[in-house]
Scaffold this motif. Structure first.
Motif, PDB file in Angstrom:
ATOM      1  N   SER A 166      18.364  13.118  18.895  1.00 47.50           N
ATOM      2  CA  SER A 166      17.068  12.424  18.987  1.00 47.50           C
ATOM      3  C   SER A 166      17.181  11.009  18.404  1.00 47.50           C
ATOM      4  CB  SER A 166      16.001  13.219  18.244  1.00 47.50           C
ATOM      5  OG  SER A 166      16.162  13.043  16.851  1.00 47.50           O
ATOM      6  N   LEU A 302      15.104  25.428  20.334  1.00 48.27           N
ATOM      7  CA  LEU A 302      14.210  24.434  19.725  1.00 48.27           C
ATOM      8  C   LEU A 302      14.491  24.261  18.230  1.00 48.27           C
ATOM      9  CD1 LEU A 302      10.828  25.425  21.449  1.00 48.27           C
ATOM     10  CD2 LEU A 302      12.346  23.507  22.022  1.00 48.27           C
ATOM     11  N   ASP A 356       8.104  23.349  10.455  1.00 50.65           N
ATOM     12  CA  ASP A 356       9.087  22.852  11.426  1.00 50.65           C
ATOM     13  C   ASP A 356       9.678  24.039  12.199  1.00 50.65           C
ATOM     14  OD1 ASP A 356      11.378  23.813   9.682  1.00 50.65           O
ATOM     15  OD2 ASP A 356      12.442  22.603  11.162  1.00 50.65           O
ATOM     16  N   PHE A 419      11.123  16.949  13.576  1.00 52.29           N
ATOM     17  CA  PHE A 419      11.151  17.646  14.872  1.00 52.29           C
ATOM     18  C   PHE A 419       9.811  17.460  15.575  1.00 52.29           C
ATOM     19  CE2 PHE A 419      14.355  19.387  12.160  1.00 52.29           C
ATOM     20  CZ  PHE A 419      15.460  19.413  12.992  1.00 52.29           C
ATOM     21  N   GLU A 420       9.411  16.197  15.611  1.00 48.52           N
ATOM     22  CA  GLU A 420       8.092  15.822  16.086  1.00 48.52           C
ATOM     23  C   GLU A 420       7.783  16.368  17.483  1.00 48.52           C
ATOM     24  OE1 GLU A 420       7.535  11.608  16.474  1.00 48.52           O
ATOM     25  OE2 GLU A 420       5.459  11.765  15.777  1.00 48.52           O
ATOM     26  N   SER A 421       8.746  16.275  18.403  1.00 50.99           N
ATOM     27  CA  SER A 421       8.434  16.653  19.790  1.00 50.99           C
ATOM     28  C   SER A 421       8.168  18.157  19.907  1.00 50.99           C
ATOM     29  CB  SER A 421       9.543  16.210  20.740  1.00 50.99           C
ATOM     30  OG  SER A 421      10.732  16.859  20.404  1.00 50.99           O
ATOM     31  N   VAL A 422       8.905  18.963  19.158  1.00 52.33           N
ATOM     32  CA  VAL A 422       8.666  20.413  19.197  1.00 52.33           C
ATOM     33  C   VAL A 422       7.313  20.748  18.575  1.00 52.33           C
ATOM     34  CG1 VAL A 422       9.549  22.700  18.577  1.00 52.33           C
ATOM     35  CG2 VAL A 422      11.158  20.829  18.962  1.00 52.33           C
ATOM     36  N   LYS A 424       4.752  18.828  18.357  1.00 55.97           N
ATOM     37  CA  LYS A 424       3.702  18.363  19.270  1.00 55.97           C
ATOM     38  C   LYS A 424       3.519  19.298  20.457  1.00 55.97           C
ATOM     39  CE  LYS A 424       2.864  13.445  18.749  1.00 55.97           C
ATOM     40  NZ  LYS A 424       3.586  12.185  19.022  1.00 55.97           N
ATOM     41  N   GLU A 425       4.621  19.885  20.899  1.00 56.55           N
ATOM     42  CA  GLU A 425       4.530  20.823  22.022  1.00 56.55           C
ATOM     43  C   GLU A 425       3.735  22.065  21.610  1.00 56.55           C
ATOM     44  OE1 GLU A 425       8.376  21.626  23.749  1.00 56.55           O
ATOM     45  OE2 GLU A 425       7.553  23.204  25.039  1.00 56.55           O
ATOM     46  N   SER A 428      -1.533  20.375  18.935  1.00 55.91           N
ATOM     47  CA  SER A 428      -1.961  19.097  19.515  1.00 55.91           C
ATOM     48  C   SER A 428      -1.867  17.990  18.465  1.00 55.91           C
ATOM     49  CB  SER A 428      -3.375  19.223  20.057  1.00 55.91           C
ATOM     50  OG  SER A 428      -4.159  19.876  19.099  1.00 55.91           O
ATOM     51  N   ALA A 430       0.496  16.232  15.022  1.00 57.12           N
ATOM     52  CA  ALA A 430       1.864  16.077  14.509  1.00 57.12           C
ATOM     53  C   ALA A 430       1.820  15.923  13.001  1.00 57.12           C
ATOM     54  CB  ALA A 430       2.524  14.860  15.132  1.00 57.12           C
TER      55      ALA A 430
END
Ligand SMILES: *Cc1c(COP(=O)(O)O)cnc(C)c1O
Length: 466
Positions: A166, A302, A356, A419-422, A424-425, A428, A430
């Protein structure tokens, strides 16, 4: 204290040799202490909430006795740990042990910073620098680079794969200066690892340069991780009441962290048992379920810092304990990627805590275990190893856990903002970025691109190291 090895019990080396060589090159075995010392009852009960650094110093002095002067050890501990582990309560039966308050926001700072300073101490007798080579796909490289940064007589060369990590991880790996440098390899993580392995076995290279590794097989990374198990179990005991059994839930990949927990328990930490939590790389849960250890290729998940199909510390685990003993004090659990997303959501909805993806595996394992999973096993429900969830064994504390008489400590190994993207997934929202991660994003990159080619890598080592 002497150190022996998992493959040859006649081996006996000093701490210095164990730390500087990493593993026993003659046998291929891993170093383990000849015996595990016990932290005195007097020390463990002297204060309701002892300080982390005092515990670290007391435990470390048992392992370094005769090898490191007391005053030097005190300095090592002070400089390694300007930060602390933090225990927060999530609900009546669950604590979260935050291990991400170090400079790189992952628990590997605890091991790497102690190891680096111990190596610096032992290396002072040498006039030639010791050169650490490390192949990384993320957390290890940044923890090691940061830990060794600015230390004397040591250099670190980090190899990481181009385009496979990342942007934040890349910033963390490529912005070091001075004695730590990074190489971006046009290849995969396995290619990086192959380059490093080849360098270690290159006779010509080794005759000119002193090389060492910094991965989690090094005993000096494992021992310091036991400090936070002792600390958190003593603190939880004092906050929760003397008699509640304490169970540590540990997200595991190479099983270094879990082994440190096993060591702390032997040293007298009031830990009744463990929950071993993995992602879809379920080699160890399968071993506990079926009795067969079948290493396999890792699968990407993930919780990617735990993507390990053949954990290097399994050899230490099976050296210290039989399968039956592990089944008796540890439950185990594995979880799919959908399960990880669900766990992050569940944890947030039930407790308001943003966890996380790695900590989420441990959280879910513990909450399912006490939320009905263990009860079902006690009623005789059979489980298949291919089904995600608990393994079929019932530890001796299983009944008490099912009756909610235990306290769980869930290890949170990385800051959720890493692991922001996980996150966020799953949610809703972060997690807010800690200051030190924001800062690294503004730093200038110093990285050398290299092809996936050993002779080019070797040339570069010759021209940049001494
Ligand atoms: C390395 C890592 C793990 C796995 O630790 P092991 O000691 O290899 O079992 C878990 N979580 C995070 C965030 C890590 O970086």
């Amino acid at each position: 204290m002497l150190y022996t090895d998992t493959r040859d019990k006649n081996a006996a080396v000093s701490l210095e040799e164990a730390v500087m060589s990493g593993m026993n090159e003659k046998t291929g075995g891993l170093y383990v202490p000849v015996q595990i010392p016990v932290l005195s009852e007097e020390f463990r009960t002297a204060s309701a909430e002892p300080s982390f650094r005092n515990i670290a110093y007391e435990m470390a002095s048992l392992y370094t006795d005769g090898d490191v002067e007391r005053s030097a050890l005190e300095k090592i501990i002070q400089e390694a740990y300007p930060f602390m582990p933090k225990l927060t309560q999530l609900n009546p039966d669950t604590f979260c042990l935050e291990l991400f308050h170090g400079p790189t926001c992952a628990f590997k700072d605890f091991g790497a910073r102690f190891m680096a300073r111990l190596m610096e101490y032992f290396n002072k007798k040498n006039y030639k620098p010791l050169n650490i080579l490390v192949a990384t796909s993320g957390d290890t490289g940044s923890a090691v680079g940061s830990a060794f940064s600015g230390l004397e007589g040591l250099t670190v060369s980090i190899l990481y794969p181009k385009g496979k990590i990342s942007p934040l991880q890349e910033k963390q790996l490529s912005t070091f200066t001075g004695n730590v440098r990074s190489f971006r390899v046009d290849g995969t993580f396995d290619d990086c690892q192959a380059l490093v392995k080849k360098a270690f076995t290159d006779v010509e290279l080794r005759s000119k340069l002193r090389l060492s590794s910094a991965n989690s097989i090094n005993i000096s990374r494992l021992l310091p991780q036991s400090f936070y198990y002792m600390y958190s179990s003593l603190v939880a005991k004092s906050r929760f009441g003397k008699n509640a059994p304490i169970i540590m839930s540990v997200p595991s990949g190479n099983f270094g962290n879990l082994m440190s927990g096993f060591i702390a328990r032997k040293m007298g930490a009031p830990i009744r048992g463990f929950v071993i939590a993995t992602n879809a790389n379920r080699t160890v849960p399968d071993w506990i379920s079926t009795g067969k250890y079948t290493p396999r290729k890792s699968v990407p998940t993930l919780a990617n810092a735990m993507d390990v199909g053949n954990p290097s510390n399994f050899e230490r685990m099976s050296d210290m304990y039989s399968l039956e003993e592990v089944r008796d004090f540890a439950a185990s659990y594995w979880i799919s990627d959908e399960g990880i997303l669900r766990a992050i959501r569940e944890c947030y909805e039930r407790t308001g805590y943003i966890i996380d993806p790695h900590g989420a595996c441990a959280y879910k394992a513990w909450s399912d275990l006490i939320g009905g999973g263990m009860k079902k096993l006690l009623k005789g429900e059979k489980r298949r190893a291919e089904e995600e969830g608990l393994s079929g064994n019932i530890p001796e504390w299983g009944k008490e856990a099912a009756e909610k008489k235990c306290v769980g400590i869930v290890l949170e190994t990385a800051h959720p903002a890493k692991f922001e993207s996980v996150v966020k997934e799953a949610l809703s929202t972060a997690a807010p970025m800690p200051e030190r991660l924001l800062e690294v994003m503004t730093k200038k990159e110093h990285v050398t691109d290299i092809p996936n080619d050993y002779s080019a890598f070797k040339e570069l080592l010759f021209s940049t190291l001494s």
